[in-house]
Write a protein that holds these residues in place. Structure first.
Motif, short mmCIF file in Angstrom:
data_model
loop_
_atom_site.label_atom_id
_atom_site.label_comp_id
_atom_site.label_asym_id
_atom_site.label_seq_id
_atom_site.Cartn_x
_atom_site.Cartn_y
_atom_site.Cartn_z
N VAL A 172 0.80 -1.23 0.00
CA VAL A 172 0.00 0.00 0.00
C VAL A 172 0.83 1.28 0.00
O VAL A 172 0.33 2.35 -0.36
N SER A 173 2.10 1.17 0.37
CA SER A 173 2.84 2.41 0.57
C SER A 173 2.96 3.26 -0.70
O SER A 173 2.80 4.49 -0.62
N PRO A 174 3.21 2.69 -1.87
CA PRO A 174 3.28 3.58 -3.04
C PRO A 174 1.97 4.30 -3.30
O PRO A 174 1.95 5.42 -3.82
N PHE A 219 -0.24 5.27 -0.98
CA PHE A 219 -0.36 6.39 -0.03
C PHE A 219 0.56 7.54 -0.42
O PHE A 219 0.19 8.71 -0.30
N LEU A 220 1.74 7.18 -0.88
CA LEU A 220 2.64 8.24 -1.31
C LEU A 220 1.99 9.10 -2.39
O LEU A 220 1.98 10.33 -2.30
N PHE A 237 -1.21 11.09 -0.91
CA PHE A 237 -1.15 12.15 0.09
C PHE A 237 0.10 13.01 0.04
O PHE A 237 0.13 14.09 0.61
N ILE A 238 1.12 12.51 -0.62
CA ILE A 238 2.32 13.32 -0.68
C ILE A 238 2.47 13.95 -2.06
O ILE A 238 2.42 15.16 -2.20
N THR A 239 2.66 13.12 -3.04
CA THR A 239 2.88 13.70 -4.36
C THR A 239 1.58 13.99 -5.10
O THR A 239 1.61 14.63 -6.14
N ARG A 240 0.48 13.55 -4.55
CA ARG A 240 -0.83 13.88 -5.12
C ARG A 240 -0.90 13.54 -6.61
O ARG A 240 -1.36 14.32 -7.43
N GLU A 241 -0.41 12.36 -6.93
CA GLU A 241 -0.51 11.91 -8.30
C GLU A 241 -1.74 11.02 -8.45
O GLU A 241 -2.23 10.46 -7.46
N GLN A 246 0.91 -2.47 -10.00
CA GLN A 246 2.36 -2.34 -9.94
C GLN A 246 2.85 -2.42 -8.50
O GLN A 246 3.88 -3.04 -8.19
N ILE A 300 3.38 19.19 4.10
CA ILE A 300 2.52 18.03 3.85
C ILE A 300 1.20 18.19 4.59
O ILE A 300 0.12 17.95 4.05
N PHE A 354 -3.15 19.22 3.03
CA PHE A 354 -4.49 18.68 3.30
C PHE A 354 -5.53 19.78 3.39
O PHE A 354 -6.72 19.51 3.35
N LEU A 413 3.60 21.24 -3.16
CA LEU A 413 4.16 19.98 -2.69
C LEU A 413 4.42 19.03 -3.86
O LEU A 413 5.50 18.45 -3.99
N ARG A 414 3.41 18.91 -4.70
CA ARG A 414 3.57 18.06 -5.86
C ARG A 414 4.75 18.50 -6.71
O ARG A 414 5.61 17.71 -7.10
N TYR A 461 8.14 17.60 -5.10
CA TYR A 461 8.58 16.21 -5.17
C TYR A 461 8.80 15.76 -6.60
O TYR A 461 9.68 14.94 -6.88
N SER A 511 8.55 5.40 -0.67
CA SER A 511 7.16 5.30 -0.23
C SER A 511 6.97 4.56 1.09
O SER A 511 6.18 5.00 1.92
N PRO A 512 7.67 3.45 1.36
CA PRO A 512 7.45 2.83 2.67
C PRO A 512 7.83 3.74 3.82
O PRO A 512 7.25 3.69 4.90
N PHE A 566 7.59 7.09 3.85
CA PHE A 566 6.52 8.08 4.04
C PHE A 566 5.31 7.43 4.72
O PHE A 566 4.66 8.05 5.55
N LEU A 567 5.04 6.21 4.32
CA LEU A 567 3.91 5.53 4.96
C LEU A 567 4.11 5.47 6.46
O LEU A 567 3.23 5.84 7.25
N VAL A 576 9.52 -5.17 -12.61
CA VAL A 576 8.23 -4.56 -12.25
C VAL A 576 8.10 -3.14 -12.79
O VAL A 576 7.03 -2.69 -13.15
#
Lengths: 229, 229, 229, 229
Positions: free
Chosen positions: A184-186, A188-189, A192-196, A205, B133, B137, B146-147, B150, B185-186, B188-189, B218
């Motif tokens: 799940v971490s990618p 969430f990234l 909430f972070i990079t907002r992609e 993936q 960050i 929100f 932010l976007r 990063y 990502s892990p 940031f999670l 991948v």
DNA sequence: TGTTAACCGAGACGGTACGTCGCGTCTTTCT
DNA sequence: AGAAAGACGCGACGTACCGTCTCGGTTAACA
């Protein structure tokens, strides 16, 4: 007042940590009847408010109006917005969610990833959890609730790995928690972070990545030691 | 004006994106002298305030006091806290950070992961980015900033993959952006969602995970098609 | 709360006309205790402020500081400066003033005129009424209060004419209101329009003028008609 | 900019008392061309603003926008709102008004009273003078200007009495100024203090009152003494 | 007819006061 | 007696207008 549905799924009503005074915390002595209805109405209002306004727009004032419960009462029982939120989150965490079971670990992980993506892509569904994540930046208690929530969720997911091992899909014994977090971490990234944008492609993936890493032994639990946490 | 030190670490003083009205936005027509000093003082105050109080504790009032610039001026030029934050973030993004170069892709990725973990573990260093960050929100502009931040950071990291390919460490051609995102990502999670401790061990595991997945193909860019979004 | 003196000269504590919403107007539901003390402190501060600074210098801010009541509370209960003034004026209108009784109409009118002149010549005494007159130029509510105040004052004066008629000093039956207005009007003109000095000489002349006109029948009520307004 | 008419009746351009420094007062050294146009535009804007918004609504900001003259210039030349108002009032006082001449003193006085009433009853006509009266409560300079205006007006009216004496309508020699003031004073009282309606009836009564008093000798100038002020 | 001093346009800022919102506490009043 | 609801203290927000300072550009008046 527009809302009247009396929160059917209120259920167990978990013990919460009320601030004021541990002995006389209002709402603990006589948890029946009106008290319970009040709590239900308030929870509805909090969750509804999150959906409508998001966390930054939520206010005690609003909850009071929407729930029909007087502001003073809210402060007495929940202390502040933080408390309201935490209590409502307790409720959310008490559902009977179970991880997907597709027959293969690849299927399970992909399904898990897709579910996650879908949840946070649907505005209505995302509102509450997003709000809690936002709240966690401003409130220790919300952060605690959030941690507890995900810990429990991830724990429920460990069965996926257990099943895969049982099926002999995996010849290793990876740390299930780490694997699930990797899935799940990618997402969430990006959320909430990079907002992609996050869709099924990204979900798949992510799942594949985690599985590949697991197969490569990245999540293997060091065979040594016992008490090492 | 009590402050006169001319903001040594200001960097390039880049063009900012003032929202209100592109023609009359204060601070754009006469960007020299006092105007520049004001901006520098305000940026300092915003960043400093973030470190001291964090985003939820930051207020326009506070920035005004700390910077010595009058509240009214802040509202005139930056509109609100959002604007102040975005402007300060612009500054932060303009540093000359470059990704690590250790000689091997594994080393690079691990170093990258450790840097990330270290940044957000050190309270002072983490304050500003964490605040942004959190702000994202509540503010579209902050989210945009932010976007952008990063995106640019990740782009700078792509050289890591390029170097690995050149060194023949990788026999594939993975999507560098995806790989880099997978690394962080892990972290940031754990940092912002599950609020679990993050150390070197977690950093290394994240790097290894991403690399293993890359080696497994991948992140390979689908060789076909053009417009596939 | 630092102030506790219970507003000795409060008088009847009349019903006030709160604009916002008749049902929820603060200060009406629980008019005792603190609420009353607050009102008294505020009234004192308004009147005192008028004496000290006059209307143009008065501000909500100042009233808040002087009264020890928080700005926000003032806005909640009185809306704005206008409301504060009107409420304070209510108080002023509730005194037990009675017109002079010298034994002759000439004496009464001259005394009335001199009293008026003296009131507006003494800085402290003039402050409040002058302020209200000034305020009436900017506020409909203040104008209403002003009108009501003088209407009532003039009505109280009608007894002067009645006594004169009873004493057979006047063989006519003049409109008492018009006569009284005639007495004071030259004084108000000099005080507030032409800003000329006003002393006993001017007062006596005004009284004499009104009396002469009355004797000449200028204020006689037309004997005919009913509905003539 | 909507207004362009270049103030034809600008006339003499009276000397004003500019605060800053008597020698370098802007607008005095080069009073031609643009300078004159500026002044005219500003006067128009002030008067227009008074009609539209009244004194309390008038602001330097508004005058700047309406006149097209920059705020800074206004401050330079007029100092503040007060100065703008006084300057505009100068203009108003420079008209060629003459008192009515009906052939009899009664007619003259009644006509004068009716004119006064009519002026202040017509909203557009009343705006400017009302505004100045209001301003006089807040500004010494406005009060001065107001006094000067009415002094001059009343002086012009003295011819009414002179004609009456010449016509032998009056066998006395009343203080013309006092008489004229007596005529208008009840009207001003009703207009600005008690805020009662003012019509022709009231006007006539006021004129009659003054005349009756004059005939009774109330306004006779004491034959004695010289220096009695 | 230049030139120069005067005047004006323009931008940015410090400062006071306004009126509002939301939080959290206290206190009157009603049951 | 004890909670519900009313009133308040408090901090911050965002705005309007005031008055000042500092540039730089025109323009009227005078040499």
């Amino acid at each position: 007042m527009e809302r009247d549905e009396t929160a059917p799924a209120l259920g167990r009503n978990a013990q919460q940590a009320d601030a004021p005074s541990p002995a006389t915390a209002p709402g603990t002595r006589r948890p029946g009847g009106r008290t319970a209805r009040t709590r239900a109405a308030v929870r509805d209002a909090v969750l509804g408010g999150l959906v409508e306004l998001g966390y930054p727009g939520l206010s005690v004032e609003y909850v009071a109006e929407r729930s029909g419960i007087h502001r003073t009462t809210l402060y007495r029982r929940w202390g502040n917005l933080e408390g309201l939120l935490v209590d409502a989150l307790d409720l959310a965490g008490e559902d009977s969610w179970t991880p997907p079971d597709t027959g293969s670990i690849e299927g399970d992980l992909r399904a898990l990833a897709r579910m996650t993506a879908a949840t946070f892509t649907d505005a209505a569904a995302a509102a509450a959890p997003t709000a809690v994540i936002a709240a966690a930046f401003q409130s220790e208690r919300a952060a605690d609730a959030l941690r507890a929530f995900y810990e429990e969720r991830f724990a429920r997911c460990e069965v996926i790995v257990a099943r895969a091992v049982a099926r002999r899909e995996l010849d290793r014994n990876p740390d299930a928690g780490a694997l699930v977090r990797a899935v799940v971490s990618p997402l969430f990234l990006k959320l909430f972070i990079t907002r992609e944008p996050v869709g099924e492609q990204q979900a798949d993936q992510a799942a594949d990545m985690a599985l590949a890493a697991a197969r490569a032994g990245v999540f293997d639990i060091p065979p040594t030691s016992a008490g090492a946490v």
